[in-house]
Structure formats: structure tokens, C-alpha cells
Scaffold this motif. Structure first.
Motif, mmCIF file in Angstrom:
data_model
loop_
_atom_site.group_PDB
_atom_site.id
_atom_site.type_symbol
_atom_site.label_atom_id
_atom_site.label_comp_id
_atom_site.label_asym_id
_atom_site.label_seq_id
_atom_site.Cartn_x
_atom_site.Cartn_y
_atom_site.Cartn_z
ATOM 1 N N TYR A 222 0.430 6.371 24.260
ATOM 2 C CA TYR A 222 1.126 5.349 25.042
ATOM 3 C C TYR A 222 0.165 4.586 25.954
ATOM 4 N N TYR A 223 -0.628 5.301 26.732
ATOM 5 C CA TYR A 223 -1.532 4.621 27.663
ATOM 6 C C TYR A 223 -2.612 3.831 26.918
ATOM 7 N N ARG A 224 -3.066 4.346 25.798
ATOM 8 C CA ARG A 224 -4.023 3.592 24.986
ATOM 9 C C ARG A 224 -3.384 2.308 24.463
ATOM 10 N N SER A 225 -2.137 2.413 24.032
ATOM 11 C CA SER A 225 -1.440 1.265 23.455
ATOM 12 C C SER A 225 -1.244 0.140 24.461
ATOM 13 N N GLY B 55 -3.520 14.317 29.044
ATOM 14 C CA GLY B 55 -2.079 14.442 28.873
ATOM 15 C C GLY B 55 -1.719 14.862 27.460
ATOM 16 N N SER B 56 -0.455 14.755 27.158
ATOM 17 C CA SER B 56 0.025 15.084 25.823
ATOM 18 C C SER B 56 -0.399 14.002 24.840
ATOM 19 N N ALA B 57 -0.207 14.283 23.542
ATOM 20 C CA ALA B 57 -0.523 13.284 22.511
ATOM 21 C C ALA B 57 0.312 12.025 22.721
ATOM 22 N N LEU B 58 1.580 12.198 23.112
ATOM 23 C CA LEU B 58 2.447 11.046 23.388
ATOM 24 C C LEU B 58 1.867 10.202 24.510
ATOM 25 N N SER C 60 8.401 7.890 31.813
ATOM 26 C CA SER C 60 9.135 9.025 31.270
ATOM 27 C C SER C 60 8.859 9.137 29.772
ATOM 28 N N PRO C 61 8.978 10.345 29.188
ATOM 29 C CA PRO C 61 8.753 10.483 27.740
ATOM 30 C C PRO C 61 9.640 9.555 26.909
ATOM 31 N N ASP C 62 10.904 9.382 27.313
ATOM 32 C CA ASP C 62 11.794 8.491 26.562
ATOM 33 C C ASP C 62 11.301 7.050 26.615
ATOM 34 N N PHE C 63 10.839 6.636 27.783
ATOM 35 C CA PHE C 63 10.297 5.280 27.927
ATOM 36 C C PHE C 63 9.069 5.105 27.043
ATOM 37 N N MET C 64 8.167 6.088 27.059
ATOM 38 C CA MET C 64 6.947 6.000 26.248
ATOM 39 C C MET C 64 7.278 5.925 24.762
#
Length: 309
Positions: free
Chosen positions: A187-190, A180-183, A233-237
């Protein structure tokens, strides 16, 4: 060289200032440790059998296995799991074996383990309920009969105390498909790292009333109103990543070493904090050395506040 009195006073003031900064940071570490390792679990689930005894020691999962069910780890998820497993072995001196058992928790068997259910997309609430029912069968947890369990966040971890031992269950969302994207990767790592750290140390969330320039711990969370954002969603992440650090801080590594070394029966008792206070210099050295180890670079956040050496 002979120093004039003003020079001597200036040097003493600088030394005193440095010592005060170190002492203040140590105190902030100790205060956070008191907050993060102070549990009262008996009221966490309405209808649970309160006659079951509770015993909490952050070392309880050292040397246990990690049984993954549901989806197999993606390559990015596997990297985080492998880095945390290496960290756990480094700190506790025991391996953290891992295997993917398949779709159901009952395929994990009944040995000493934590169960991690991975999923992408919508949370599998039916599978979560089945997992907890299986753990109830094995450990006699006294869970409410007929209750359907639902995910309350994209990543969650729960430890239940039963008549035949304790059971730890994690359910964490991972990315669907390829890289996925860097974001998304951050996020998933966090969220995975947070649940692993809390499960394997028994640290609890610590709410912050205001945003600080730098976090002290992965446990710290700034409360945010996320109801207007859909999960994933990107905003949620982005909002979730603003609420706490994406990796482990020096404080978290210090606490892992403290959990591993403290000669206490429970890591919620005052003697645990007394041990950290007495052994603070040694624990700080261990934490700094661990933070600098390249094996753990993926899961350590270098932006966190660190103890002044």
C-alpha cells in the motif's frame, strides 16, 4: 511444402487476428494517452490568480532535485524512492538527486526541485500550509490569502504555476516504525509511486467506470466509496489497492519514454499524441526493455495488460 487453400485461409485468419489484436491494443494505448495527458488546470483552486500563465511539459522536472521534508524516509520508502530515481535517470538521461532537508520546506532552498513531505499518522495540515506559503513566496503562485490547506487523501501531489516558475509539492504517508505487513508495504509503495509518476510525467488520474481483469496504467482508478474506512486501516488499504495497480504498467513506462523524447513544447498538445502514434513501435520496445530491467522490479507491476508484441 504445399498448403491447401483451407490451410492458407486459416493461417491468414490467424495472422489477421494477431494484427487486429495489436492494432486494438495500440489504439487503447493512444486513447488512454489522450485522456491522461489532457489538462485544464485554471479552475482547480477557487480564488487562484487566473492571470498567471500555465505551461505544461512532462519533462519539466527532468534533471531537478527531490527535496524531502518532514520525516526521513523509512528503509522501505527509500527503496521506492531509489528505484524511481534510477528509472527517471534511465528514461530522461539525467540524475534525480535527493536529500532530506529537515522539518521545513524553506530549508530546501529555492533551486529547481520537487518537495516531498513524508509523514506517518495524521496528515500534518499546518506543515502543508507552511510549505505552500513558502512556495508562494519563492514562485509568486498567487495562492488565496489566508487559506489553510488540508490533505484530501493520504498521498497527494500538486503543481502550481507562478510568475517566477512552477512549483511541485508532494505529501505522502509512510509506515510508522519498523517493517509492516505485506499489505502495508504494498500500500505505501503504491501511493508513493503514484504521486511520483504523476509529478514527473504530468499524467492525470483516469477514472474507470468498471473494474477490468487487468489494468493498463497506474493512472487508472476505479471509484470506490472509502468514507466508511479510516485512513491507514487494513480495509482502507485493501480498497485502495483494488482501485488501481500497485506498480507501473508497460503503458506508464511507454509514456515516460514518450515524454522524454517527444519534440513538443507541451505534452498536452495533439502533436504529443501524434508523436506517440508515429513512434509507437520504438516506444513499445523501450517500454518492454525497461519493464524487464531488474533494477525496476520493485516498482513495475507485471500483472498489468501489456501491448501485444
Amino acid at each position: 511444402m504445399t498448403l491447401a487453400l483451407p490451410q492458407i485461409l486459416t493461417i491468414l485468419a490467424v495472422l489477421f487476428s494477431a494484427a487486429s489484436a495489436t492494432a486494438a491494443d495500440k489504439q487503447s494505448f493512444l486513447d488512454l494517452a489522450r485522456t491522461g495527458w489532457n489538462y485544464e488546470l485554471r479552475t482547480t483552486m477557487l480564488g487562484r490568480d487566473l492571470g498567471i500563465p500555465i505551461h505544461i511539459n512532462g519533462r519539466d522536472l527532468s534533471g531537478a532535485a527531490l527535496c524531502v521534508v518532514g520525516e526521513a524516509p523509512t528503509p522501505r520508502t527509500a527503496e521506492v524512492l531509489d528505484a524511481f530515481r534510477a528509472l527517471s535517470r534511465h528514461v530522461f538521461g539525467k540524475p534525480l538527486p535527493m536529500r532530506h532537508a529537515g522539518a521545513e520546506a524553506r530549508l530546501c532552498g529555492s533551486g529547481r526541485m520537487a518537495i516531498l513531505r513524508l509523514y506517518s499518522g495524521f496528515p500534518p495540515n499546518a506543515a502543508l500550509t507552511a510549505d505552500l506559503r513558502r512556495l508562494d513566496e519563492v514562485y509568486d503562485l498567487g495562492l488565496p490569502r489566508g487559506r489553510e490547506f488540508m490533505a484530501t487523501s493520504p498521498a497527494m501531489a500538486q503543481t502550481f504555476f507562478g510568475r517566477r516558475g512552477a512549483a511541485t509539492h508532494l505529501m505522502v504517508q509512510q509506515a510508522a516504525g519498523g517493517p509492516g505487513s505485506a499489505l502495508e508495504e504494498t500500500y505505501y509503495r503504491s501511493i508513493l509511486l503514484e504521486e511520483l509518476f504523476q509529478s514527473f510525467t504530468f499524467g492525470m488520474d483516469v477514472l474507470m467506470l468498471r473494474m477490468e481483469p487487468h489494468f493498463l496504467s497506474k493512472l487508472q482508478e476505479v471509484p470506490l466509496n472509502l468514507h466508511r474506512f479510516s485512513w491507514g486501516s487494513p480495509d482502507f488499504m485493501r480498497a485502495m489497492l483494488r482501485s488501481n495497480p500497485p506498480g507501473l504498467c508497460e503503458f506508464d513506462l511507454l509514456m515516460m519514454h514518450a515524454v522524454a523524447l517527444a519534440p513538443v513544447d507541451e505534452t498536452t498538445e495533439p502533436a504529443f499524441i501524434d508523436f506517440i502514434d508515429a513512434e509507437f513501435e520504438r516506444l513499445s520496445r523501450l517500454a518492454r526493455d525497461t519493464a524487464a530491467d531488474p533494477r525496476f522490479a520493485l516498482i513495475v507491476d507485471r500483472e498489468c495488460r501489456a501491448l501485444v508484441p
